[in-house]
Design a protein around this motif. Structure first.
Motif, mmCIF file in Angstrom:
data_model
loop_
_atom_site.group_PDB
_atom_site.id
_atom_site.type_symbol
_atom_site.label_atom_id
_atom_site.label_comp_id
_atom_site.label_asym_id
_atom_site.label_seq_id
_atom_site.Cartn_x
_atom_site.Cartn_y
_atom_site.Cartn_z
ATOM 1 N N ASP A 63 0.802 -1.213 0.000
ATOM 2 C CA ASP A 63 0.000 0.000 0.000
ATOM 3 C C ASP A 63 0.841 1.273 0.000
ATOM 4 O O ASP A 63 0.354 2.336 -0.359
ATOM 5 C CB ASP A 63 -0.981 0.005 1.176
ATOM 6 N N ARG A 115 3.866 1.494 -1.717
ATOM 7 C CA ARG A 115 4.672 1.566 -2.952
ATOM 8 C C ARG A 115 4.296 2.722 -3.866
ATOM 9 O O ARG A 115 5.183 3.416 -4.364
ATOM 10 C CB ARG A 115 4.616 0.242 -3.693
ATOM 11 N N PRO A 116 3.005 2.985 -4.106
ATOM 12 C CA PRO A 116 2.672 4.126 -4.974
ATOM 13 C C PRO A 116 3.070 5.474 -4.375
ATOM 14 O O PRO A 116 3.227 6.449 -5.088
ATOM 15 C CB PRO A 116 1.147 4.045 -5.124
ATOM 16 N N GLU A 117 3.244 5.523 -3.057
ATOM 17 C CA GLU A 117 3.594 6.758 -2.355
ATOM 18 C C GLU A 117 5.098 7.020 -2.298
ATOM 19 O O GLU A 117 5.523 8.126 -2.003
ATOM 20 C CB GLU A 117 3.106 6.655 -0.902
ATOM 21 N N TYR A 122 8.658 8.014 -3.210
ATOM 22 C CA TYR A 122 9.263 8.827 -4.253
ATOM 23 C C TYR A 122 10.790 8.855 -4.171
ATOM 24 O O TYR A 122 11.447 9.338 -5.089
ATOM 25 C CB TYR A 122 8.718 10.259 -4.239
ATOM 26 N N THR A 133 7.926 8.794 1.657
ATOM 27 C CA THR A 133 6.628 8.791 0.980
ATOM 28 C C THR A 133 6.065 10.215 0.923
ATOM 29 O O THR A 133 6.443 11.082 1.710
ATOM 30 C CB THR A 133 5.614 7.898 1.722
#
Length: 78
Positions: A26, A28-30, A32, A56
């Motif tokens: 959850d 991973r998309p956050e 950077y 993140t």
């Protein structure tokens, strides 16, 4: 260390891939930014280690302040 640096490099790549795969799905998309801190336990060349961290967007939003020039986004301490 080793007299065969390619052996350590191969180990490092395999271990790093394993760590990255275990990052929470959850988050991973956050994520950077990744950090790779390479050091030696007790300054002993025979005992290298790598610490892999991340930052993140949510963490950045919590930590930055008005007028922040990017310190909270890129400084490892945050």
């Amino acid at each position: 260390m080793t007299d065969r640096p390619e052996t350590f490099l191969a180990h490092l790549r395999t271990a790093a891939a394993g760590v990255l795969e275990r990052f929470p799905a959850d988050l991973r998309p956050e994520i950077y930014a990744l950090s790779f801190r390479i050091w030696r336990v007790d300054d002993d060349d025979r005992r290298p280690y790598v610490a892999i961290g991340y930052n993140t967007e949510t963490r950045y939003e919590r930590e930055h302040t008005p007028g922040d020039d990017g310190e909270a986004r890129w400084n490892y301490a945050y």
